[in-house]
Design a protein around this motif. Sequence first.
Motif, PDB file in Angstrom:
ATOM      1  N   GLY A   1     -16.168  -6.137  14.958  1.00 37.99           N
ATOM      2  CA  GLY A   1     -16.199  -7.276  15.696  1.00 37.99           C
ATOM      3  C   GLY A   1     -17.256  -8.332  14.946  1.00 37.99           C
ATOM      4  N   ALA A   2     -16.747  -9.589  14.911  1.00 31.27           N
ATOM      5  CA  ALA A   2     -17.595 -10.630  14.169  1.00 31.27           C
ATOM      6  C   ALA A   2     -18.842 -10.821  15.092  1.00 31.27           C
ATOM      7  CB  ALA A   2     -16.821 -11.921  13.850  1.00 31.27           C
ATOM      8  N   PRO A   3     -19.947 -11.104  14.328  1.00 32.43           N
ATOM      9  CA  PRO A   3     -20.202 -10.995  12.815  1.00 32.43           C
ATOM     10  C   PRO A   3     -20.586  -9.768  12.459  1.00 32.43           C
ATOM     11  CG  PRO A   3     -22.142 -12.036  13.823  1.00 32.43           C
ATOM     12  CD  PRO A   3     -21.254 -11.734  14.977  1.00 32.43           C
ATOM     13  N   ARG A   4     -20.808  -8.639  13.130  1.00 31.80           N
ATOM     14  CA  ARG A   4     -21.145  -7.470  12.729  1.00 31.80           C
ATOM     15  C   ARG A   4     -20.664  -6.985  11.415  1.00 31.80           C
ATOM     16  NH1 ARG A   4     -20.571  -1.820  15.977  1.00 31.80           N
ATOM     17  NH2 ARG A   4     -21.990  -0.333  14.420  1.00 31.80           N
ATOM     18  N   GLN A   5     -19.183  -6.973  11.500  1.00 28.20           N
ATOM     19  CA  GLN A   5     -18.500  -6.556  10.597  1.00 28.20           C
ATOM     20  C   GLN A   5     -18.796  -7.122   9.179  1.00 28.20           C
ATOM     21  OE1 GLN A   5     -14.658  -6.982  12.266  1.00 28.20           O
ATOM     22  NE2 GLN A   5     -14.363  -9.164  11.550  1.00 28.20           N
TER      23      GLN A   5
ATOM     24  N   ALA B   1       0.743  -1.283  -0.026  1.00 31.32           N
ATOM     25  CA  ALA B   1       0.123   0.024  -0.015  1.00 31.32           C
ATOM     26  C   ALA B   1       0.927   1.374  -0.043  1.00 31.32           C
ATOM     27  CB  ALA B   1      -0.761   0.026   0.951  1.00 31.32           C
ATOM     28  N   ASN B   2       1.953   1.138   0.716  1.00 34.90           N
ATOM     29  CA  ASN B   2       2.846   2.395   0.714  1.00 34.90           C
ATOM     30  C   ASN B   2       3.609   2.632  -0.484  1.00 34.90           C
ATOM     31  OD1 ASN B   2       4.061   4.244   2.742  1.00 34.90           O
ATOM     32  ND2 ASN B   2       6.013   3.383   1.759  1.00 34.90           N
ATOM     33  N   ALA B   3       4.054   1.498  -1.185  1.00 38.63           N
ATOM     34  CA  ALA B   3       4.703   1.501  -2.469  1.00 38.63           C
ATOM     35  C   ALA B   3       3.814   2.205  -3.585  1.00 38.63           C
ATOM     36  CB  ALA B   3       5.169   0.312  -2.871  1.00 38.63           C
ATOM     37  N   GLU B   4       2.467   1.714  -3.613  1.00 39.25           N
ATOM     38  CA  GLU B   4       1.604   2.098  -4.499  1.00 39.25           C
ATOM     39  C   GLU B   4       0.587   3.297  -4.245  1.00 39.25           C
ATOM     40  OE1 GLU B   4      -0.450  -0.994  -6.723  1.00 39.25           O
ATOM     41  OE2 GLU B   4       1.709  -2.151  -6.894  1.00 39.25           O
ATOM     42  N   LYS B   5       0.957   3.854  -2.850  1.00 41.46           N
ATOM     43  CA  LYS B   5       0.086   4.929  -2.576  1.00 41.46           C
ATOM     44  C   LYS B   5      -1.152   4.841  -2.482  1.00 41.46           C
ATOM     45  CE  LYS B   5       3.925   7.962  -4.266  1.00 41.46           C
ATOM     46  NZ  LYS B   5       4.142   9.234  -4.997  1.00 41.46           N
ATOM     47  N   TRP B   6      -1.562   3.752  -1.742  1.00 38.69           N
ATOM     48  CA  TRP B   6      -2.975   3.426  -1.459  1.00 38.69           C
ATOM     49  C   TRP B   6      -3.720   4.393  -0.466  1.00 38.69           C
ATOM     50  CZ3 TRP B   6      -3.320  -2.695  -1.001  1.00 38.69           C
ATOM     51  CH2 TRP B   6      -2.985  -3.165  -2.255  1.00 38.69           C
ATOM     52  N   ARG B   7      -5.092   4.389  -0.733  1.00 38.33           N
ATOM     53  CA  ARG B   7      -5.789   5.158   0.352  1.00 38.33           C
ATOM     54  C   ARG B   7      -6.553   3.737   1.098  1.00 38.33           C
ATOM     55  NH1 ARG B   7      -6.629  10.403  -1.184  1.00 38.33           N
ATOM     56  NH2 ARG B   7      -8.632  10.504  -0.141  1.00 38.33           N
ATOM     57  N   ILE B   8      -6.370   4.092   2.479  1.00 38.55           N
ATOM     58  CA  ILE B   8      -7.106   3.122   3.353  1.00 38.55           C
ATOM     59  C   ILE B   8      -7.805   3.822   4.433  1.00 38.55           C
ATOM     60  CG2 ILE B   8      -6.381   1.320   5.058  1.00 38.55           C
ATOM     61  CD1 ILE B   8      -4.028   0.819   3.491  1.00 38.55           C
ATOM     62  N   TYR B   9      -8.896   3.171   4.675  1.00 42.97           N
ATOM     63  CA  TYR B   9     -10.127   3.753   5.693  1.00 42.97           C
ATOM     64  C   TYR B   9     -10.033   2.686   6.908  1.00 42.97           C
ATOM     65  CZ  TYR B   9     -13.875   6.622   7.431  1.00 42.97           C
ATOM     66  OH  TYR B   9     -14.790   7.446   7.982  1.00 42.97           O
ATOM     67  N   PHE B  10      -9.925   3.149   7.918  1.00 40.44           N
ATOM     68  CA  PHE B  10     -10.059   2.394   9.306  1.00 40.44           C
ATOM     69  C   PHE B  10     -11.363   2.727  10.161  1.00 40.44           C
ATOM     70  CE2 PHE B  10      -5.149   1.808  10.834  1.00 40.44           C
ATOM     71  CZ  PHE B  10      -4.905   1.165   9.625  1.00 40.44           C
ATOM     72  N   LEU B  11     -12.260   1.653  10.020  1.00 40.45           N
ATOM     73  CA  LEU B  11     -13.678   1.787  10.506  1.00 40.45           C
ATOM     74  C   LEU B  11     -13.656   0.677  11.702  1.00 40.45           C
ATOM     75  CD1 LEU B  11     -16.522   3.105  10.695  1.00 40.45           C
ATOM     76  CD2 LEU B  11     -17.280   1.488   9.063  1.00 40.45           C
ATOM     77  N   GLY B  12     -13.718   1.140  13.075  1.00 39.04           N
ATOM     78  CA  GLY B  12     -13.937   0.504  13.920  1.00 39.04           C
ATOM     79  C   GLY B  12     -13.174   0.582  15.045  1.00 39.04           C
TER      80      GLY B  12
ATOM     81  N   VAL C   1      -8.808   0.378   0.130  1.00 40.24           N
ATOM     82  CA  VAL C   1      -9.187  -0.584   1.203  1.00 40.24           C
ATOM     83  C   VAL C   1      -9.802  -0.106   2.213  1.00 40.24           C
ATOM     84  CG1 VAL C   1      -7.969  -2.305   2.403  1.00 40.24           C
ATOM     85  CG2 VAL C   1      -6.783  -2.042   0.178  1.00 40.24           C
ATOM     86  N   LEU C   2     -10.822  -0.912   2.556  1.00 37.83           N
ATOM     87  CA  LEU C   2     -11.533  -0.496   3.763  1.00 37.83           C
ATOM     88  C   LEU C   2     -11.701  -1.494   4.563  1.00 37.83           C
ATOM     89  CD1 LEU C   2     -13.943   1.230   5.376  1.00 37.83           C
ATOM     90  CD2 LEU C   2     -15.812  -0.207   3.896  1.00 37.83           C
ATOM     91  N   LEU C   3     -11.004  -1.366   5.803  1.00 31.04           N
ATOM     92  CA  LEU C   3     -10.777  -2.091   7.029  1.00 31.04           C
ATOM     93  C   LEU C   3     -11.929  -1.870   7.996  1.00 31.04           C
ATOM     94  CD1 LEU C   3      -6.678  -2.078   7.338  1.00 31.04           C
ATOM     95  CD2 LEU C   3      -8.354  -3.549   6.025  1.00 31.04           C
ATOM     96  N   VAL C   4     -12.728  -2.929   8.259  1.00 26.10           N
ATOM     97  CA  VAL C   4     -13.814  -2.829   9.158  1.00 26.10           C
ATOM     98  C   VAL C   4     -13.631  -3.815  10.327  1.00 26.10           C
ATOM     99  CG1 VAL C   4     -16.211  -2.890   9.646  1.00 26.10           C
ATOM    100  CG2 VAL C   4     -15.535  -2.382   7.431  1.00 26.10           C
ATOM    101  N   GLY C   5     -13.389  -2.893  11.433  1.00 25.66           N
ATOM    102  CA  GLY C   5     -13.159  -3.840  12.753  1.00 25.66           C
ATOM    103  C   GLY C   5     -14.365  -3.626  13.729  1.00 25.66           C
TER     104      GLY C   5
ATOM    105  N   TYR D   1     -12.608  -0.909  -3.206  1.00 24.26           N
ATOM    106  CA  TYR D   1     -12.182  -2.088  -4.158  1.00 24.26           C
ATOM    107  C   TYR D   1     -12.085  -3.439  -3.169  1.00 24.26           C
ATOM    108  CZ  TYR D   1     -11.315   1.666  -7.310  1.00 24.26           C
ATOM    109  OH  TYR D   1     -11.034   2.887  -8.218  1.00 24.26           O
ATOM    110  N   VAL D   2     -11.568  -3.189  -2.057  1.00 23.36           N
ATOM    111  CA  VAL D   2     -11.244  -4.235  -1.283  1.00 23.36           C
ATOM    112  C   VAL D   2     -11.705  -3.877   0.322  1.00 23.36           C
ATOM    113  CG1 VAL D   2      -9.545  -5.902  -0.142  1.00 23.36           C
ATOM    114  CG2 VAL D   2      -9.216  -4.919  -2.095  1.00 23.36           C
ATOM    115  N   GLY D   3     -12.936  -4.752   0.738  1.00 19.02           N
ATOM    116  CA  GLY D   3     -13.465  -4.693   1.893  1.00 19.02           C
ATOM    117  C   GLY D   3     -12.845  -5.954   2.791  1.00 19.02           C
ATOM    118  N   ILE D   4     -12.457  -5.495   4.171  1.00 17.31           N
ATOM    119  CA  ILE D   4     -11.728  -6.845   5.001  1.00 17.31           C
ATOM    120  C   ILE D   4     -12.610  -6.627   6.331  1.00 17.31           C
ATOM    121  CG2 ILE D   4     -10.047  -8.106   5.592  1.00 17.31           C
ATOM    122  CD1 ILE D   4      -8.266  -6.760   3.463  1.00 17.31           C
ATOM    123  N   GLY D   5     -13.170  -7.691   7.103  1.00 18.90           N
ATOM    124  CA  GLY D   5     -13.333  -7.640   8.135  1.00 18.90           C
ATOM    125  C   GLY D   5     -12.051  -7.839   9.093  1.00 18.90           C
TER     126      GLY D   5
END
Length: 241
Positions: free
Chosen positions: A161-165, A96-107, A155-159, A177-181
């Motif tokens: 808690g399982a299974p809510r995320q 992500a750093n090499a390709e200068k991604w945008r990342i969102y932390f939710l949680g 990339v959207l990182l959603v924390g 483009y990518v969503g990850i719990g």
Amino acid sequence: MRVTVLGVTVDTYTMAETVEKIKLAVRGQTAIRIVTANPEMIYASQYNSDLKNVLNSADIITADGIGVVWAVRQLGAQIKERVTGIDLVQSLFPIANAEKWRIYFLGGRPGVAERAVEEVSSDYPAITFCFNHGYFSLQEEADIIKKITDFKPDVLLVGLGAPRQEFWLEEHPGLAYVGIGVGGSFDALAGTVQRAPKKIQDLHVEWLYRLLKEPWRWKRQSVLPRFLFKVLWQRFKLKSL
């Protein structure tokens, strides 16, 4: 390869293969949803058809935990390693750093995601971050979704808690483009929760370390023997065919 563990299809990708698929999704601007499935989640899906459907509709389901790796092997498939949420996130940062991604932390609790961003951005300054804690109401959700949409994360990182995320990501497609719990990964990144030492991780008893540190987790951990028994029963039925 995918293996069905108690009705949930688990991918046998290595960490490197999983990271590569995420990289290709971001580069190709193709939306994918990733579930990091642990034994508790898979076991719970036995009694929750909605959860099972959400898990099986994901594009990638990783083996989050040695228990799932063991289950896959018991069912006759080859799998080299577990792919946990926190390890996957940390493996993504260099790319992500090499390709200068945008990342969102939710949680996380208020202040945790912010602290996690501060910690990570000091090592990976080319990543653009945005964040929001996970203690939001239904009335506030629309504003959060607009914030994510305006940010346009790769990339959207959603924390949450399982299974809510898992349900939340399935109910809100197309935000990245990518969503990850990722469960409690933000606490680990922020340093508010310490992971087990590397030697303990390598021995695959990180679950025991966490239980000793957080005894209240015993109710969750009590699912493990029931999960193991059900997997052995599935193996027995397969061999009986």
